[in-house]
Design a protein around this motif. Structure first.
Motif, PDB file in Angstrom:
ATOM      1  N   ILE A  56      -7.718 -47.023  22.385  1.00  0.00           N
ATOM      2  CA  ILE A  56      -8.287 -45.801  22.773  1.00  0.00           C
ATOM      3  C   ILE A  56      -7.870 -44.655  23.340  1.00  0.00           C
ATOM      4  CG2 ILE A  56      -9.535 -45.161  25.254  1.00  0.00           C
ATOM      5  CD1 ILE A  56     -10.253 -48.660  25.470  1.00  0.00           C
ATOM      6  N   ARG A  57      -8.446 -43.358  23.266  1.00  0.00           N
ATOM      7  CA  ARG A  57      -7.387 -42.664  23.100  1.00  0.00           C
ATOM      8  C   ARG A  57      -8.000 -42.252  24.367  1.00  0.00           C
ATOM      9  NH1 ARG A  57     -10.252 -41.535  18.736  1.00  0.00           N
ATOM     10  NH2 ARG A  57     -11.620 -41.411  19.275  1.00  0.00           N
ATOM     11  N   ASN A  58      -6.194 -41.415  24.832  1.00  0.00           N
ATOM     12  CA  ASN A  58      -5.997 -40.973  26.577  1.00  0.00           C
ATOM     13  C   ASN A  58      -6.852 -39.294  26.429  1.00  0.00           C
ATOM     14  OD1 ASN A  58      -4.982 -43.443  27.708  1.00  0.00           O
ATOM     15  ND2 ASN A  58      -3.790 -43.042  27.171  1.00  0.00           N
ATOM     16  N   ILE A 100     -13.874 -43.932   4.910  1.00  0.00           N
ATOM     17  CA  ILE A 100     -14.419 -44.537   6.323  1.00  0.00           C
ATOM     18  C   ILE A 100     -12.912 -43.508   7.476  1.00  0.00           C
ATOM     19  CG2 ILE A 100     -15.831 -46.241   5.869  1.00  0.00           C
ATOM     20  CD1 ILE A 100     -13.356 -48.292   6.459  1.00  0.00           C
ATOM     21  N   ARG A 101     -13.204 -43.169   8.300  1.00  0.00           N
ATOM     22  CA  ARG A 101     -12.195 -42.454   9.599  1.00  0.00           C
ATOM     23  C   ARG A 101     -11.803 -43.122  10.596  1.00  0.00           C
ATOM     24  NH1 ARG A 101     -16.581 -39.015   8.291  1.00  0.00           N
ATOM     25  NH2 ARG A 101     -16.767 -38.416  10.295  1.00  0.00           N
ATOM     26  N   ILE A 102     -10.961 -44.114  10.245  1.00  0.00           N
ATOM     27  CA  ILE A 102     -10.336 -44.981  12.462  1.00  0.00           C
ATOM     28  C   ILE A 102      -9.720 -44.508  12.452  1.00  0.00           C
ATOM     29  CG2 ILE A 102     -10.268 -47.175  12.171  1.00  0.00           C
ATOM     30  CD1 ILE A 102     -12.695 -47.158  11.288  1.00  0.00           C
ATOM     31  N   GLY A 103      -9.631 -44.220  14.178  1.00  0.00           N
ATOM     32  CA  GLY A 103      -9.056 -43.866  14.929  1.00  0.00           C
ATOM     33  C   GLY A 103      -8.789 -45.187  16.011  1.00  0.00           C
ATOM     34  N   THR A 104      -9.550 -45.495  16.861  1.00  0.00           N
ATOM     35  CA  THR A 104      -9.669 -46.402  17.780  1.00  0.00           C
ATOM     36  C   THR A 104      -8.876 -47.622  17.691  1.00  0.00           C
ATOM     37  OG1 THR A 104     -11.119 -44.212  19.153  1.00  0.00           O
ATOM     38  CG2 THR A 104     -10.629 -46.991  20.402  1.00  0.00           C
ATOM     39  N   ALA A 105      -9.696 -48.019  16.224  1.00  0.00           N
ATOM     40  CA  ALA A 105      -9.455 -49.824  15.873  1.00  0.00           C
ATOM     41  C   ALA A 105      -7.511 -49.757  15.499  1.00  0.00           C
ATOM     42  CB  ALA A 105     -10.386 -50.035  14.763  1.00  0.00           C
ATOM     43  N   PHE A 136      -7.642 -33.242   6.365  1.00  0.00           N
ATOM     44  CA  PHE A 136      -8.349 -32.740   7.331  1.00  0.00           C
ATOM     45  C   PHE A 136      -9.878 -32.698   7.687  1.00  0.00           C
ATOM     46  CE2 PHE A 136      -9.792 -28.723   9.680  1.00  0.00           C
ATOM     47  CZ  PHE A 136      -8.824 -28.875  10.961  1.00  0.00           C
ATOM     48  N   ILE A 137      -9.693 -33.501   8.733  1.00  0.00           N
ATOM     49  CA  ILE A 137     -11.292 -34.175   9.432  1.00  0.00           C
ATOM     50  C   ILE A 137     -11.932 -32.900  10.740  1.00  0.00           C
ATOM     51  CG2 ILE A 137     -10.533 -36.497   8.710  1.00  0.00           C
ATOM     52  CD1 ILE A 137     -10.614 -37.228  11.992  1.00  0.00           C
ATOM     53  N   GLY A 138     -11.233 -32.288  11.121  1.00  0.00           N
ATOM     54  CA  GLY A 138     -11.628 -31.361  12.054  1.00  0.00           C
ATOM     55  C   GLY A 138     -12.820 -30.136  11.600  1.00  0.00           C
ATOM     56  N   ALA A 189      -6.301 -43.507   8.225  1.00  0.00           N
ATOM     57  CA  ALA A 189      -6.283 -43.756   9.788  1.00  0.00           C
ATOM     58  C   ALA A 189      -6.217 -42.172  10.686  1.00  0.00           C
ATOM     59  CB  ALA A 189      -4.964 -44.387   9.917  1.00  0.00           C
ATOM     60  N   VAL A 190      -6.849 -42.009  11.127  1.00  0.00           N
ATOM     61  CA  VAL A 190      -7.366 -40.930  12.496  1.00  0.00           C
ATOM     62  C   VAL A 190      -5.933 -40.876  13.364  1.00  0.00           C
ATOM     63  CG1 VAL A 190      -8.827 -39.393  13.795  1.00  0.00           C
ATOM     64  CG2 VAL A 190     -10.039 -40.408  11.508  1.00  0.00           C
ATOM     65  N   THR A 191      -4.846 -40.199  13.316  1.00  0.00           N
ATOM     66  CA  THR A 191      -3.991 -40.094  14.066  1.00  0.00           C
ATOM     67  C   THR A 191      -3.517 -39.040  15.170  1.00  0.00           C
ATOM     68  OG1 THR A 191      -2.374 -38.717  12.231  1.00  0.00           O
ATOM     69  CG2 THR A 191      -2.859 -40.961  12.108  1.00  0.00           C
ATOM     70  N   LYS A 192      -5.073 -38.139  15.294  1.00  0.00           N
ATOM     71  CA  LYS A 192      -5.006 -37.129  16.011  1.00  0.00           C
ATOM     72  C   LYS A 192      -4.753 -38.404  18.186  1.00  0.00           C
ATOM     73  CE  LYS A 192     -10.116 -38.073  16.792  1.00  0.00           C
ATOM     74  NZ  LYS A 192     -11.898 -37.583  17.225  1.00  0.00           N
ATOM     75  N   THR A 193      -3.994 -37.123  18.353  1.00  0.00           N
ATOM     76  CA  THR A 193      -3.745 -37.460  19.727  1.00  0.00           C
ATOM     77  C   THR A 193      -2.213 -38.695  19.726  1.00  0.00           C
ATOM     78  OG1 THR A 193      -4.747 -39.435  20.682  1.00  0.00           O
ATOM     79  CG2 THR A 193      -5.679 -37.311  20.551  1.00  0.00           C
ATOM     80  N   GLY A 203     -18.583 -43.044   9.678  1.00  0.00           N
ATOM     81  CA  GLY A 203     -18.306 -44.155   9.345  1.00  0.00           C
ATOM     82  C   GLY A 203     -16.792 -44.818  10.287  1.00  0.00           C
ATOM     83  N   MET A 204     -17.020 -44.250  11.503  1.00  0.00           N
ATOM     84  CA  MET A 204     -15.687 -44.419  12.274  1.00  0.00           C
ATOM     85  C   MET A 204     -15.654 -45.944  13.015  1.00  0.00           C
ATOM     86  SD  MET A 204     -16.106 -40.273  13.700  1.00  0.00           S
ATOM     87  CE  MET A 204     -16.158 -40.774  15.412  1.00  0.00           C
ATOM     88  N   THR A 205     -14.849 -46.117  14.368  1.00  0.00           N
ATOM     89  CA  THR A 205     -14.164 -47.600  14.858  1.00  0.00           C
ATOM     90  C   THR A 205     -16.044 -48.091  14.584  1.00  0.00           C
ATOM     91  OG1 THR A 205     -12.387 -47.020  14.949  1.00  0.00           O
ATOM     92  CG2 THR A 205     -13.271 -48.430  16.595  1.00  0.00           C
ATOM     93  N   ASN A 206     -17.161 -47.543  15.524  1.00  0.00           N
ATOM     94  CA  ASN A 206     -17.728 -48.154  16.189  1.00  0.00           C
ATOM     95  C   ASN A 206     -18.602 -48.471  15.187  1.00  0.00           C
ATOM     96  OD1 ASN A 206     -16.680 -48.527  19.167  1.00  0.00           O
ATOM     97  ND2 ASN A 206     -17.432 -46.167  19.524  1.00  0.00           N
TER      98      ASN A 206
HETATM   99  C1  LIG Z   1     -11.615 -38.753  16.154  1.00  0.00           C
HETATM  100  C2  LIG Z   1     -12.626 -38.869  14.854  1.00  0.00           C
HETATM  101  C3  LIG Z   1     -12.485 -40.369  14.249  1.00  0.00           C
HETATM  102  C4  LIG Z   1     -11.888 -41.840  14.241  1.00  0.00           C
HETATM  103  O1  LIG Z   1     -13.046 -41.986  15.503  1.00  0.00           O
HETATM  104  P1  LIG Z   1     -12.589 -43.048  16.117  1.00  0.00           P
HETATM  105  O2  LIG Z   1     -13.819 -43.722  17.194  1.00  0.00           O
HETATM  106  O3  LIG Z   1     -11.479 -43.143  16.837  1.00  0.00           O
HETATM  107  O4  LIG Z   1     -12.680 -44.495  15.103  1.00  0.00           O
HETATM  108  C5  LIG Z   1     -13.431 -40.300  12.797  1.00  0.00           C
HETATM  109  N1  LIG Z   1     -13.532 -38.421  12.954  1.00  0.00           N
HETATM  110  C6  LIG Z   1     -13.860 -37.776  13.139  1.00  0.00           C
HETATM  111  C7  LIG Z   1     -14.277 -36.126  12.432  1.00  0.00           C
HETATM  112  C8  LIG Z   1     -13.176 -37.334  14.476  1.00  0.00           C
HETATM  113  O5  LIG Z   1     -12.649 -36.275  14.860  1.00  0.00           O
END
Ligand SMILES: *Cc1c(COP(=O)(O)O)cnc(C)c1O
Length: 234
Positions: free
Chosen positions: A231-233, A222-227, A80-82, A35-39, A206-209
């Motif tokens: 949506i992130r503001n 897989i790294r999923i935030g938005t789903a 850490f994904i950034g 779960a990508v928890t940024k923001t 793999g991300m939300t889209n």
């Molecule tokens: C933000 C981010 C994601 C998640 O993106 P979503 O489209 O919100 O699922 C995955 N990987 C990285 C590296 C990101 O920065």
């Protein structure tokens, strides 16, 4: 987003993951959901942890170091994904990342290795590959990845565990799939080399889209935030 909403979204996501995995004969249990928890606030993250999330990912050291100590719920692993700036290494290491997904510069890897060796610690890392070759994206060029990994493998406190990519931002499914196929090919090629200190285990893509395409192409992280969180503001 209420806790109930988040739980519903996670449940729906798990069903989607299971469905796509089973259709191609893959065990859904072999796919790690980060779960990508940024923001997101620590309260929101706690809601996800209460709803069955075990692995969380952040892309900024400063944000992670502010939020993680505030969590009331336990998580199994922090990823850490950034993009990692070398001056943030000590701060990041205090957060005990299970995996750093985004090593793409030898000088950063060297500094990380030096830090770890002083502390007598090892760190699992993935190498970020720029499979879309967009200028704006971080990552090693696909055709330079093997040489880069050979070089990094001499840094004995770093444990290379696989590859990570961000697929092209596009609504052209073929182009997205191509990114993941490129990563998979490099993964297999490096695996076959049987390099010392390199264990190709994780394909983080793999991300939300595009997570369904990524799973079809072999993603096991897989790294999923938005789903999960909407949506992130920011
Ligand atoms: C933000 C981010 C994601 C998640 O993106 P979503 O489209 O919100 O699922 C995955 N990987 C990285 C590296 C990101 O920065």
């Amino acid at each position: 987003m209420t806790e109930k909403n988040i739980k519903e979204r996670i449940d729906k996501l798990r069903i989607q993951i299971n469905t796509v995995a089973e259709l191609i004969g893959r065990n859904p249990e072999s796919i790690k959901l980060i779960a990508v928890t940024k923001t997101r606030t620590s309260e929101t993250i706690d809601s996800a942890l209460k709803s069955g999330i075990e692995f969380i990912g952040e892309n900024k050291v400063q944000e992670a170091e502010q939020k993680l100590p505030l969590l009331k719920e336990k998580y199994k692993e922090f990823h850490f994904i950034g993009h990692l700036q070398s001056n943030k290494i000590p701060k990041l290491m205090k957060l005990n990342p299970a995996v750093i997904h985004s090593i793409d510069k030898f000088s950063t890897a060297e500094k990380l290795n030096a830090y770890l060796s002083k502390k007598n610690k090892k760190q699992d890392i993935l190498i970020q590959v720029n499979t879309s070759e967009e200028q704006s994206k971080f990552g090693i060029k696909p055709n330079e990845t093997l040489d880069f990994i050979k070089k990094i493998s001499s840094l004995s406190n770093l444990k290379i565990k696989g590859l990570m990519t961000i697929g092209i931002f596009s609504d052209n499914e073929k182009k997205i799939r191509n990114c993941f196929q490129i990563l998979r090919k490099i993964f297999e090629k490096i695996k076959a080399e049987k390099l010392p200190n390199v264990k190709m285990r994780y394909l983080s893509m793999g991300m939300t889209n595009d997570f369904e395409i990524a799973i079809q192409e072999g993603a096991n992280i897989i790294r999923i935030g938005t789903a999960i969180f909407g949506i992130r503001n920011l």
